[in-house]
Design a protein around this motif. Structure first.
Motif, PDB file in Angstrom:
ATOM      1  N   VAL A 278       0.736  -1.120   0.143  1.00  0.00           N
ATOM      2  CA  VAL A 278       0.127   0.230   0.031  1.00  0.00           C
ATOM      3  C   VAL A 278       0.792   1.189   0.008  1.00  0.00           C
ATOM      4  CG1 VAL A 278      -1.847   1.331   1.135  1.00  0.00           C
ATOM      5  CG2 VAL A 278      -1.975  -1.090   1.116  1.00  0.00           C
ATOM      6  N   LEU A 279       0.539   2.170  -0.713  1.00  0.00           N
ATOM      7  CA  LEU A 279       1.317   3.428  -0.929  1.00  0.00           C
ATOM      8  C   LEU A 279       0.646   4.429  -0.196  1.00  0.00           C
ATOM      9  CD1 LEU A 279       2.804   5.587  -3.908  1.00  0.00           C
ATOM     10  CD2 LEU A 279       0.877   6.419  -2.542  1.00  0.00           C
ATOM     11  N   SER A 280       1.364   4.962   0.739  1.00  0.00           N
ATOM     12  CA  SER A 280       0.877   6.008   1.634  1.00  0.00           C
ATOM     13  C   SER A 280       1.560   7.499   1.674  1.00  0.00           C
ATOM     14  CB  SER A 280       0.807   5.519   3.172  1.00  0.00           C
ATOM     15  OG  SER A 280      -0.048   4.300   3.527  1.00  0.00           O
ATOM     16  N   LEU A 281       0.653   8.378   1.469  1.00  0.00           N
ATOM     17  CA  LEU A 281       1.228   9.764   1.501  1.00  0.00           C
ATOM     18  C   LEU A 281       0.236  10.558   2.187  1.00  0.00           C
ATOM     19  CD1 LEU A 281       2.774  12.188  -0.135  1.00  0.00           C
ATOM     20  CD2 LEU A 281       0.759  12.342  -1.521  1.00  0.00           C
ATOM     21  N   GLU A 282       1.100  10.933   3.338  1.00  0.00           N
ATOM     22  CA  GLU A 282       0.699  11.980   4.132  1.00  0.00           C
ATOM     23  C   GLU A 282       1.073  13.357   4.246  1.00  0.00           C
ATOM     24  OE1 GLU A 282       0.097  12.151   9.236  1.00  0.00           O
ATOM     25  OE2 GLU A 282       1.251  10.550   8.181  1.00  0.00           O
ATOM     26  N   VAL A 283       0.317  14.231   4.387  1.00  0.00           N
ATOM     27  CA  VAL A 283       0.630  15.687   4.449  1.00  0.00           C
ATOM     28  C   VAL A 283       0.013  16.295   5.801  1.00  0.00           C
ATOM     29  CG1 VAL A 283       0.506  18.047   3.296  1.00  0.00           C
ATOM     30  CG2 VAL A 283       0.576  15.957   1.739  1.00  0.00           C
ATOM     31  N   SER A 284       1.051  16.660   6.741  1.00  0.00           N
ATOM     32  CA  SER A 284       0.538  16.992   7.991  1.00  0.00           C
ATOM     33  C   SER A 284       1.002  18.503   8.141  1.00  0.00           C
ATOM     34  CB  SER A 284       0.795  16.158   9.073  1.00  0.00           C
ATOM     35  OG  SER A 284       2.068  15.995   8.907  1.00  0.00           O
ATOM     36  N   ASP A 285       0.401  19.293   9.082  1.00  0.00           N
ATOM     37  CA  ASP A 285       0.971  20.469   9.309  1.00  0.00           C
ATOM     38  C   ASP A 285       0.233  20.668  10.934  1.00  0.00           C
ATOM     39  OD1 ASP A 285      -1.778  22.248   9.628  1.00  0.00           O
ATOM     40  OD2 ASP A 285      -2.033  21.105   7.696  1.00  0.00           O
ATOM     41  N   ASP A 286       0.882  21.870  11.420  1.00  0.00           N
ATOM     42  CA  ASP A 286       0.549  22.097  12.827  1.00  0.00           C
ATOM     43  C   ASP A 286      -0.357  23.353  12.902  1.00  0.00           C
ATOM     44  OD1 ASP A 286       2.300  24.157  11.694  1.00  0.00           O
ATOM     45  OD2 ASP A 286       3.776  23.822  13.581  1.00  0.00           O
ATOM     46  N   GLY A 287      -1.098  23.723  12.118  1.00  0.00           N
ATOM     47  CA  GLY A 287      -1.857  24.932  11.675  1.00  0.00           C
ATOM     48  C   GLY A 287      -3.148  24.781  12.793  1.00  0.00           C
ATOM     49  N   ARG A 288      -4.399  25.693  12.383  1.00  0.00           N
ATOM     50  CA  ARG A 288      -5.316  25.844  13.178  1.00  0.00           C
ATOM     51  C   ARG A 288      -6.455  24.545  13.036  1.00  0.00           C
ATOM     52  NH1 ARG A 288      -9.981  27.718  10.615  1.00  0.00           N
ATOM     53  NH2 ARG A 288      -9.698  28.041   8.625  1.00  0.00           N
ATOM     54  N   GLY A 289      -6.342  23.677  11.981  1.00  0.00           N
ATOM     55  CA  GLY A 289      -7.034  22.653  11.949  1.00  0.00           C
ATOM     56  C   GLY A 289      -8.214  22.972  11.201  1.00  0.00           C
ATOM     57  N   LEU A 290      -9.052  22.036  10.897  1.00  0.00           N
ATOM     58  CA  LEU A 290     -10.472  22.415  10.300  1.00  0.00           C
ATOM     59  C   LEU A 290     -11.485  22.034  11.339  1.00  0.00           C
ATOM     60  CD1 LEU A 290      -9.687  20.326   7.093  1.00  0.00           C
ATOM     61  CD2 LEU A 290      -9.869  22.765   7.157  1.00  0.00           C
ATOM     62  N   ALA A 291     -12.711  23.003  11.157  1.00  0.00           N
ATOM     63  CA  ALA A 291     -13.724  22.587  12.028  1.00  0.00           C
ATOM     64  C   ALA A 291     -14.701  21.809  11.314  1.00  0.00           C
ATOM     65  CB  ALA A 291     -14.365  23.886  12.204  1.00  0.00           C
ATOM     66  N   ALA A 292     -15.624  21.342  11.768  1.00  0.00           N
ATOM     67  CA  ALA A 292     -16.511  20.421  11.112  1.00  0.00           C
ATOM     68  C   ALA A 292     -17.535  21.348  10.077  1.00  0.00           C
ATOM     69  CB  ALA A 292     -17.552  19.626  12.132  1.00  0.00           C
ATOM     70  N   ASP A 293     -17.718  22.421  10.401  1.00  0.00           N
ATOM     71  CA  ASP A 293     -18.296  23.398   9.387  1.00  0.00           C
ATOM     72  C   ASP A 293     -17.575  23.674   8.162  1.00  0.00           C
ATOM     73  OD1 ASP A 293     -20.195  23.584  11.352  1.00  0.00           O
ATOM     74  OD2 ASP A 293     -19.627  25.404  12.208  1.00  0.00           O
ATOM     75  N   ASP A 294     -16.194  23.582   8.395  1.00  0.00           N
ATOM     76  CA  ASP A 294     -15.538  23.595   6.999  1.00  0.00           C
ATOM     77  C   ASP A 294     -15.675  22.515   6.104  1.00  0.00           C
ATOM     78  OD1 ASP A 294     -14.226  26.215   8.213  1.00  0.00           O
ATOM     79  OD2 ASP A 294     -12.836  25.089   9.120  1.00  0.00           O
ATOM     80  N   LEU A 295     -15.628  21.431   6.540  1.00  0.00           N
ATOM     81  CA  LEU A 295     -15.824  20.317   5.793  1.00  0.00           C
ATOM     82  C   LEU A 295     -17.164  20.159   5.285  1.00  0.00           C
ATOM     83  CD1 LEU A 295     -14.031  17.739   7.774  1.00  0.00           C
ATOM     84  CD2 LEU A 295     -13.051  19.083   5.821  1.00  0.00           C
ATOM     85  N   ALA A 296     -18.342  20.865   6.031  1.00  0.00           N
ATOM     86  CA  ALA A 296     -19.727  20.626   5.633  1.00  0.00           C
ATOM     87  C   ALA A 296     -20.310  21.587   4.660  1.00  0.00           C
ATOM     88  CB  ALA A 296     -20.570  20.571   6.911  1.00  0.00           C
TER      89      ALA A 296
END
Length: 364
Positions: A278-296
């Motif tokens: 399995v190929l796995s590509l992860e992009v991670s940051d230490d930012g403010r994060g995403l709220a549930a409203d952002d994804l909706a």
């Protein structure tokens, strides 16, 4: 049948006694099966098993009610567990008509739900196929536009740059030389902009392999945004199936774009690994994060597009976000893929990545 008629139910009935008659009758359509427990040569439980065998893994397609004077409580409970709709005692048939009506209504609702589920699955499959077709069409159009920019616009700008440089070198008047130099700088800026646009449209660096492409992307991201961006990989060389490198590249590109626009991060890590097929590509940051409203959000198409793009190569995207930052992981199963540099498989070669656009344009 007398109890059903006295209850006002109009019906047609077929009375059978043997296993052979029952199996033959199952070829026809029935609204309900009323079965005694003790039957000549077999039992009501066996009749229920025959009925269930017509729809393995699902509830019986026809409601099945046991009506007996000898069935014990344990047998009745076991029959209910095996899919019987109800059971009644012969010395108390007052509940027969309501039980039949309820069983028929439940069976119809069950069949309607199964039909709706099948339609939903078909609709989802068609929607997924459409999304994959659109992704493929978009990439093909990007490729065509990038080729036109390279062949037409790029060639013309490069030729114009040569002519302006000739004029600058052969001009006698300083003012003409100055104007020619200013025009050269303008044309050079236009060439660089064209190169940048072409690279965004068609990542030619993927010809050097996914590792080189991600190294180049993270380096450019750090220079452009001044956000430290680390790239890590467990494979310096990787042979990947067609389509996978482009999907991984676009996923990282979209993730880094979201980081630069919304995350307010101070550090980004891009991690590429191949383990267990399995190929796995992860992009991670230490930012403010995403709220549930952002994804909706109704017009939040970026993440949805990543899911559809991943599905074109049988992969999926997982997104987690919190106070410590956001992590986006692309996972793609690789069928019989071996590591190593293989010709024609987008194998990653050694050496530092270079800007493929500049390399291509110098061929003019």
């Amino acid at each position: 049948m007398a109890h059903l008629r006295r209850s006002g139910i109009c019906f047609e009935a077929l009375r059978i006694e043997s296993r052979a008659e029952f199996e033959a009758a199952l070829a026809q359509h029935w609204d309900v099966v009323l079965s005694d427990y003790n039957l000549p040569g077999f039992t009501g439980v066996e009749a229920l098993q025959l009925l269930r065998a017509r729809a393995p893994g699902e509830a019986p397609p026809v409601p099945f009610i046991l009506v007996s004077g000898q069935i014990g409580e344990d047998t009745a409970v076991e029959a209910m567990r095996n899919g019987a709709s109800d059971y009644l005692l012969k010395n108390n048939l007052a509940r027969l008509a309501p039980a039949v009506e309820h069983a028929i209504a439940t069976g119809e609702a069950h069949r309607a739900r199964l039909a709706a589920d099948r339609e939903l699955q078909i609709s989802r499959r068609r929607l997924s196929e459409l999304a994959q077709h659109l992704q493929t069409s978009v990439e093909a159009e990007r490729h065509a536009i990038a080729r036109e920019i390279h062949d037409d616009v790029g060639g013309s700008l490069t030729a114009l740059k040569f002519e302006l440089d000739w004029i600058r070198r052969h001009a006698d008047q300083p003012k003409v030389q100055q104007r020619a130099q200013a025009a050269l700088e303008t044309v050079t800026g236009a060439i660089e902009a064209s190169q940048r646009i072409m690279q965004n449209l068609r990542p030619a660096i993927l010809e050097q392999g996914l590792v080189a492409a991600l190294q180049w992307m993270t380096s450019r991201f750090e220079k452009r945004t001044a956000i430290p961006c680390e790239f890590r990989t467990s494979h310096e060389r990787a042979a990947l199936p067609p389509g996978v490198p482009l999907v991984a590249y676009r996923t990282a590109q979209e993730a880094l774009t979201n980081v630069s626009k919304h995350a307010q991060a101070t550090r980004v890590v891009v991690d590429l690994s191949i383990s267990g097929g399995v190929l796995s590509l992860e992009v991670s940051d230490d930012g403010r994060g995403l709220a549930a409203d952002d994804l909706a959000k109704a017009r939040s198409f970026g993440i949805r597009g990543l899911h559809e793009r991943a599905s074109t190569v049988g992969g999926w995207v997982d997104l987690s976000s919190g106070a410590a930052g956001t992590s986006l992981i692309l996972s793609v199963p690789l069928d019989d893929v071996t590591t190593g540099s293989l010709p024609g498989h987008n194998g990653d070669g050694p050496g530092a990545p270079e800007d493929p656009v500049s390399r291509n344009w110098t061929s003019n």
